[in-house]
Structures are given as C-alpha cells and as structure tokens.
Motif scaffolding. Sequence first.
Motif, PDB file in Angstrom:
ATOM      1  N   SER A   1       0.508  -3.674  -4.079  1.00 26.41           N
ATOM      2  CA  SER A   1       0.712  -2.543  -3.166  1.00 26.41           C
ATOM      3  C   SER A   1      -0.521  -2.130  -2.332  1.00 26.41           C
ATOM      4  CB  SER A   1       1.379  -1.387  -3.947  1.00 26.41           C
ATOM      5  OG  SER A   1       0.450  -0.926  -4.994  1.00 26.41           O
ATOM      6  N   VAL A   2      -1.644  -2.054  -2.936  1.00 25.41           N
ATOM      7  CA  VAL A   2      -2.839  -1.518  -2.526  1.00 25.41           C
ATOM      8  C   VAL A   2      -3.218  -2.088  -1.272  1.00 25.41           C
ATOM      9  CG1 VAL A   2      -5.277  -1.131  -3.020  1.00 25.41           C
ATOM     10  CG2 VAL A   2      -3.784  -0.982  -4.770  1.00 25.41           C
ATOM     11  N   GLY A   3      -2.998  -3.337  -1.032  1.00 27.61           N
ATOM     12  CA  GLY A   3      -2.763  -3.955   0.376  1.00 27.61           C
ATOM     13  C   GLY A   3      -2.129  -3.154   1.340  1.00 27.61           C
ATOM     14  N   HIS A   4      -0.988  -2.957   0.850  1.00 25.89           N
ATOM     15  CA  HIS A   4      -0.042  -2.082   2.209  1.00 25.89           C
ATOM     16  C   HIS A   4      -0.646  -0.652   2.178  1.00 25.89           C
ATOM     17  CE1 HIS A   4       2.849  -5.307   1.598  1.00 25.89           C
ATOM     18  NE2 HIS A   4       3.189  -5.033   0.177  1.00 25.89           N
ATOM     19  N   PHE A   5      -1.229  -0.200   1.253  1.00 27.96           N
ATOM     20  CA  PHE A   5      -1.949   1.063   1.585  1.00 27.96           C
ATOM     21  C   PHE A   5      -3.156   0.810   2.612  1.00 27.96           C
ATOM     22  CE2 PHE A   5       0.352   2.335  -2.040  1.00 27.96           C
ATOM     23  CZ  PHE A   5       0.697   3.891  -2.036  1.00 27.96           C
ATOM     24  N   LEU A   6      -3.872   0.035   2.445  1.00 27.15           N
ATOM     25  CA  LEU A   6      -4.972  -0.413   3.310  1.00 27.15           C
ATOM     26  C   LEU A   6      -4.497  -0.724   4.629  1.00 27.15           C
ATOM     27  CD1 LEU A   6      -7.284  -2.178   0.929  1.00 27.15           C
ATOM     28  CD2 LEU A   6      -7.596   0.263   1.793  1.00 27.15           C
ATOM     29  N   ALA A   7      -3.539  -1.520   4.788  1.00 25.90           N
ATOM     30  CA  ALA A   7      -2.849  -1.619   6.141  1.00 25.90           C
ATOM     31  C   ALA A   7      -2.493  -0.625   6.789  1.00 25.90           C
ATOM     32  CB  ALA A   7      -1.583  -2.626   5.895  1.00 25.90           C
ATOM     33  N   LYS A   8      -2.120   0.568   6.316  1.00 17.66           N
ATOM     34  CA  LYS A   8      -1.760   1.759   6.884  1.00 17.66           C
ATOM     35  C   LYS A   8      -3.131   2.786   7.044  1.00 17.66           C
ATOM     36  CE  LYS A   8       1.442   5.378   7.458  1.00 17.66           C
ATOM     37  NZ  LYS A   8       2.797   6.154   6.917  1.00 17.66           N
ATOM     38  N   PHE A   9      -3.758   2.830   6.167  1.00 16.48           N
ATOM     39  CA  PHE A   9      -4.881   3.577   6.064  1.00 16.48           C
ATOM     40  C   PHE A   9      -6.247   2.558   5.690  1.00 16.48           C
ATOM     41  CE2 PHE A   9      -1.321   6.793   5.070  1.00 16.48           C
ATOM     42  CZ  PHE A   9      -1.629   7.861   5.931  1.00 16.48           C
ATOM     43  N   PRO A  10      -6.843   2.252   6.581  1.00 19.42           N
ATOM     44  CA  PRO A  10      -7.957   1.414   6.343  1.00 19.42           C
ATOM     45  C   PRO A  10      -9.198   1.975   5.507  1.00 19.42           C
ATOM     46  CG  PRO A  10      -7.416   1.032   8.538  1.00 19.42           C
ATOM     47  CD  PRO A  10      -6.391   2.263   8.147  1.00 19.42           C
ATOM     48  N   ALA A  11      -9.791   1.527   4.701  1.00 17.91           N
ATOM     49  CA  ALA A  11     -10.894   1.855   3.819  1.00 17.91           C
ATOM     50  C   ALA A  11     -11.946   2.871   4.659  1.00 17.91           C
ATOM     51  CB  ALA A  11     -11.530   0.907   2.925  1.00 17.91           C
ATOM     52  N   GLU A  12     -12.310   2.368   5.899  1.00 17.48           N
ATOM     53  CA  GLU A  12     -13.404   2.983   6.567  1.00 17.48           C
ATOM     54  C   GLU A  12     -12.774   4.507   6.852  1.00 17.48           C
ATOM     55  OE1 GLU A  12     -11.622  -0.215   9.335  1.00 17.48           O
ATOM     56  OE2 GLU A  12     -12.065   0.053   7.127  1.00 17.48           O
ATOM     57  N   THR A  13     -11.364   4.687   6.939  1.00 17.10           N
ATOM     58  CA  THR A  13     -10.840   5.869   7.476  1.00 17.10           C
ATOM     59  C   THR A  13     -10.717   6.794   6.343  1.00 17.10           C
ATOM     60  OG1 THR A  13      -8.747   5.329   7.436  1.00 17.10           O
ATOM     61  CG2 THR A  13      -9.670   4.816   9.486  1.00 17.10           C
ATOM     62  N   MET A  14     -10.781   6.519   5.077  1.00 17.46           N
ATOM     63  CA  MET A  14     -10.596   7.376   4.065  1.00 17.46           C
ATOM     64  C   MET A  14     -11.753   8.323   3.743  1.00 17.46           C
ATOM     65  SD  MET A  14      -8.936   4.784   1.205  1.00 17.46           S
ATOM     66  CE  MET A  14      -7.325   3.967   1.519  1.00 17.46           C
ATOM     67  N   GLN A  15     -11.592   9.347   3.292  1.00 16.52           N
ATOM     68  CA  GLN A  15     -12.391  10.676   3.064  1.00 16.52           C
ATOM     69  C   GLN A  15     -12.456  10.993   1.541  1.00 16.52           C
ATOM     70  OE1 GLN A  15     -14.618  11.768   5.106  1.00 16.52           O
ATOM     71  NE2 GLN A  15     -13.773  10.264   6.689  1.00 16.52           N
ATOM     72  N   PRO A  16     -13.511  11.510   1.010  1.00 16.50           N
ATOM     73  CA  PRO A  16     -13.515  12.117  -0.360  1.00 16.50           C
ATOM     74  C   PRO A  16     -12.552  13.256  -0.477  1.00 16.50           C
ATOM     75  CG  PRO A  16     -15.555  12.081   0.486  1.00 16.50           C
ATOM     76  CD  PRO A  16     -14.752  11.909   1.514  1.00 16.50           C
ATOM     77  N   GLY A  17     -11.575  13.172  -1.559  1.00 21.42           N
ATOM     78  CA  GLY A  17     -10.513  13.976  -1.758  1.00 21.42           C
ATOM     79  C   GLY A  17      -9.222  13.722  -1.307  1.00 21.42           C
ATOM     80  N   ASP A  18      -9.201  12.602  -0.685  1.00 30.37           N
ATOM     81  CA  ASP A  18      -7.875  11.974   0.130  1.00 30.37           C
ATOM     82  C   ASP A  18      -7.051  11.209  -1.193  1.00 30.37           C
ATOM     83  OD1 ASP A  18      -8.371  12.745   2.522  1.00 30.37           O
ATOM     84  OD2 ASP A  18      -8.969  10.736   3.092  1.00 30.37           O
ATOM     85  N   HIS A  19      -5.955  11.460  -1.179  1.00 30.53           N
ATOM     86  CA  HIS A  19      -4.855  10.538  -2.301  1.00 30.53           C
ATOM     87  C   HIS A  19      -3.817  10.318  -1.333  1.00 30.53           C
ATOM     88  CE1 HIS A  19      -6.694  12.050  -5.895  1.00 30.53           C
ATOM     89  NE2 HIS A  19      -7.122  13.170  -5.155  1.00 30.53           N
ATOM     90  N   TYR A  20      -3.366   9.181  -1.593  1.00 34.71           N
ATOM     91  CA  TYR A  20      -2.237   8.575  -0.768  1.00 34.71           C
ATOM     92  C   TYR A  20      -1.083   7.998  -1.603  1.00 34.71           C
ATOM     93  CZ  TYR A  20      -5.878   8.067   2.466  1.00 34.71           C
ATOM     94  OH  TYR A  20      -6.992   8.408   3.233  1.00 34.71           O
ATOM     95  N   ILE A  21       0.087   8.144  -1.356  1.00 38.06           N
ATOM     96  CA  ILE A  21       1.348   7.933  -2.016  1.00 38.06           C
ATOM     97  C   ILE A  21       2.474   7.100  -1.456  1.00 38.06           C
ATOM     98  CG2 ILE A  21       2.334  10.319  -1.544  1.00 38.06           C
ATOM     99  CD1 ILE A  21       3.213  10.604  -4.502  1.00 38.06           C
ATOM    100  N   THR A  22       3.221   6.718  -2.324  1.00 40.22           N
ATOM    101  CA  THR A  22       4.524   6.124  -1.823  1.00 40.22           C
ATOM    102  C   THR A  22       5.305   5.678  -2.943  1.00 40.22           C
ATOM    103  OG1 THR A  22       5.456   4.336  -0.370  1.00 40.22           O
ATOM    104  CG2 THR A  22       3.961   3.725  -1.980  1.00 40.22           C
ATOM    105  N   ASN A  23       6.818   5.644  -3.047  1.00 40.39           N
ATOM    106  CA  ASN A  23       7.639   4.947  -3.837  1.00 40.39           C
ATOM    107  C   ASN A  23       8.481   3.864  -3.277  1.00 40.39           C
ATOM    108  OD1 ASN A  23       9.643   6.508  -2.372  1.00 40.39           O
ATOM    109  ND2 ASN A  23      10.784   7.352  -4.248  1.00 40.39           N
ATOM    110  N   ASP A  24       7.933   3.244  -2.097  1.00 44.40           N
ATOM    111  CA  ASP A  24       8.663   2.540  -1.144  1.00 44.40           C
ATOM    112  C   ASP A  24       9.006   1.275  -2.200  1.00 44.40           C
ATOM    113  OD1 ASP A  24       9.386   0.166   0.269  1.00 44.40           O
ATOM    114  OD2 ASP A  24       8.702   1.198   1.962  1.00 44.40           O
ATOM    115  N   PRO A  25      10.078   0.917  -2.617  1.00 46.67           N
ATOM    116  CA  PRO A  25      10.466  -0.257  -3.546  1.00 46.67           C
ATOM    117  C   PRO A  25       9.700  -1.734  -2.996  1.00 46.67           C
ATOM    118  CG  PRO A  25      12.414   0.847  -3.098  1.00 46.67           C
ATOM    119  CD  PRO A  25      11.473   1.416  -2.341  1.00 46.67           C
TER     120      PRO A  25
END
Length: 554
Positions: free
Chosen positions: A72-96
């Motif tokens: 699943s982490v790869g799917h998160f990175l596809a939408k929010f690439p690592a270089e766009t993340m900031q300290p204090g960010d948290h990302y969530i899903t329950n997509d099966p």
Amino acid sequence: MSEALAKIQRQIQWNRLIAVVEEQAQTMIRTAFSTTVREAGDLSAGIFDLQGRMLAQAVTGTPGHVNSMMESVGHFLAKFPAETMQPGDHYITNDPWLGTGHLHDLTVVTPAFRKGRIVGLFANTAHIIDIGGLGMGPEGRSVFEEGLYIPIVKCFDRGAPNETFFDFLRAGSRTPVELEGDVYSLCACNDAGARRLVEMLDEFDMDSLDPLAEFIFDSSLAATLEEIRKLPQGTYRAEIRSDGYEAPVTLQAAMTVEEARIVVDYAGTSGLSTRGINVPPAYCRAYACFGIKCVVAPEIPNNWASLSPFQMQIPEGCILNAPRPYPVSVRHVVGQLLPDLMMGCLHQAVPGRVNAEGSSALWNPPLRGGAQVSGQAAEVEDFEIITFNSGGTGARPGKDGLDGIAFPSGVRTMPVEATENVAPVIFWRKELRPDSAGAGRTRGGFGQVMEIGAKGDAEFAVNAIFDRVANPPKGREGGGEGAAGWVGLNDDNGTPLRTKGFQVIPKGRRLLLKLPGGGGMGDPASRDPALVKRDVADGLISKQAARELYGVEV
C-alpha cells in the motif's frame, strides 16, 4: 572500518530498527480506542524506504495487515511523492484495493525527517469497530454499501488536522468518538516511530537509511533463495473448500517450486461472490506468502526482499482477485484459509514441516443492539461491538495443535471483561469444547463453546461471519478431521442460524457458538496412551472418544 566490524554494526542497527517499529506498534496499542486494537492486536506497523519498500515490521501484528500494507505504501507515494511531503503530514486511506482489503482497516503513512530532510516512511494499519454502512458483515452487494470509503488523503497537514476530513469521518460512523480517536492513535504511533528513528540515525551518524536498507534486502533475499534451493523442485497441487455464502467455495492452487522462486497459480478457484466474502488480490498475496514463509523460511525477517521470490498468478474473475466495486467486507473468511492451502501443497514437498488444517478463519461475531435493532422496543442502549475468538489450530508434526489460538491471523483472543465493559453484553460461557480436536499421533487443538447474550436477555443482532461449519478442518497423514463449527440459539431445540449474514437473536435467547477444532496429524492408534489418558482426565476427550478413536480404555 573493517568489513567484519561494519557487518556487526549493521546487525546492531537492524536490531535497533526492530525496536523502533515495535515501539511504534505498542504506542498504538496503548492509545487506541477500539478494543480490536488495544485488546486483540489487530494491527500492523512498519518502516519503509523512500521507494515504498518495507524494511522491517513490528513483531506485534497480523500477516494480512502487514503483508498487504507492504504494497500500500507504493500507492501513497504514487499520489503524494516523497519529495512533496512535509514534517507533520499524515496520509490515510481505507481503500480495500490500495490498503489491506476492506473498509474496516485504516492505513496511515507518515514521513520521518532528520535535519529537514525526509529519511523514511512509517506506515500502520488498524482494524476499527465501525466505518458506517451495513457494518462488518457479508450482506453488502458492493463496496459502497459496506461503509465510508476514504481515498488516499491528508488527515494532518504539517501537524494541523484536516477538519473537513474529520467532519466526514465522524458523520459516517456509529462510533464517531472511537473512530476519530483511532485516527489520532495511528498518527501518534507513526510519530513515535519517527522520533526513535531520528535518535537512532543521530547515534550512528547516519544521513540516510539506504545503506542499512541495502544490507537488509541483500541479506534477506540471499537467505530466502538459499532456503528455496533446499526444496525439491516441481509442481504441487492442493484444494480446500469454504462454506461460502450463496454456494460453497473451492480454492485450488498449483505451486511450482523453481530454483529462485515459488509461483502459485490459482486456476480452478471458484468465481466471484455477490456478497462480501470476496478477496482483493493484495490480501490473497498477503496470506499466501505468509503460509509459504512459515514453512520455507520462518526464521528470515519479513520484508520486501524476503517476500519477493513468492509470486502469485490469480485469474481474473476468481474470488481471490475481486475487482472494484465488489463487496469485500469479510474477505478474511476466505483469505485466512490460504495458509492451509499453501501447506497442502508444501506437504507433498516437505511433509515434516507442515501442520494439519486448523479452524483458520477467525470467529469474530459483530454484535449490534438497541434502537438500531429493536426500534422503540429497545431495552438496551445502542451498541456496536466485535469480539475476536478462534477455534483450534491444526496438529503439528511433533506437537499437538493449539487450543483457541488464532492462526494464521495471530490476533489475541479478546478478554470477555473488556467487551462487557464497553457494550451491554454478557458472555455466559467461554470454555474449551470437548472432543473437538481431530484425532492423530499428534492431535489438533480444541475449539471453544461460547454463549453470548445482551443484558437482561434483551433482543440484539449478530452479523454472522463464520466458516468451517460445512467444511471442517482436515487432518493429514491419517489424522482425523477437527469438529465442525456450529452457530445457533441456546434454546431446547438447538435452533441453528445461518453461518453468514445479519440475524436477530430474540428476547430471552442467547447466541451459542461452537468453534471448530483443528485437524489431527498421523494415525491416532500411534498416539501415546498416556497423552490420551491425560486429555480424558482434563475433560477434553470423552472416554468413548478415547476408546473409539485411539483404542485406549480409561
């Protein structure tokens, strides 16, 4: 630094990494609102590199969560690439299909920063009590009926909560306080892991996880391939049956062991169901890989590299490859049978390392009561609760099976007191089920008997999600079957209930569950008579069963 000293230091760093992710998981357990997390440990936690590859997982957790979270982490990175993340960010899903298989699992991904630079990712998954919709059960005809569907979004932006997200979350659940609290818990546990990781990097003066990741991946892959090469090459086939919903389900596998990989083909497996017992492919891979790894390479750490030689070919239209928007709420009922299926194949290659079949799928009744069941006639307050319980595991080649233990999920049985403390229910019985273990040289584990009612014997409902009733666990090498499960009322007639689906327990009655036992291993006649007599003395085997199954007079 010499090469030998460098290897020693890498091993120390690896051990520290395991401590980091275990503290991550324990933080979630200590802060979770849902009893499924804090009492049963139905969760996973792990650390990933910036490519989304899992380096390490916490000891606490379930294979279905951690092995599917690995994807699943790869799917998160596809939408929010690592270089766009900031300290204090948290990302969530329950997509099966992007998470761990059904809407009741929340997956949170959090970046870790050191000196203003992103150095890794923490992820976790937890099973929550309620996500709205029909509730956890098989009745939905599409995923949209099964609850609130959360795409991959930010739940915290640079440390600030996404209030719009939390508004939707609270409005969509029967248990809004618990659900919101669990999201905060998941974010807190990732933060705890990130803090410990930074401390570790500072201590070893490491600017990046990449050298350690390379050491972990290279060592794990080499060790796994070495174990695969010890297996006799060839194709091994097995079949297992599930009770299903509309009709029985057949799972078929052809496992081909090659020099550097193991490939499993599920051709011949039953087609998709119209109800929520379908399995998303990531969940299929998760439990199948776990079943293989238990036999082939149990001592090797579980990570991206050690799992990569295990490959799955899952035909389209198969119940193990459910596409959107098929219902998948109780995908575990079928998916947790996969380790038994894998062991059925591997028993032909390495019989001395494989267990008999066990009860496998959890018996975790979701219970509901109050006005949402009885309307104005309700005699108890509204409640929504789920409690985790298990039957017996299959016999092992040299040891008996385990009683009332969750395998393959690995969750803990929930104390009845914890459930009674948060819902108006009473557990009148919870005891081992005599004569439920499959006979054998080593016998299976015993199931349980449970009797559950609402306070004052008020009306309530169960959303049944049970299996191994029409298809009990099989023994191996001449061992006997474990006892089949049974679901019904505690009345004089022993009125049976359906094994799957929403059903009302009438006023004055209680839900009676008889959990299946594990299958036996080997000829029962070869069992040590002293062990048979011990089980009779303990009230686990009747004198009649001792005589008829084992030939032992007591």
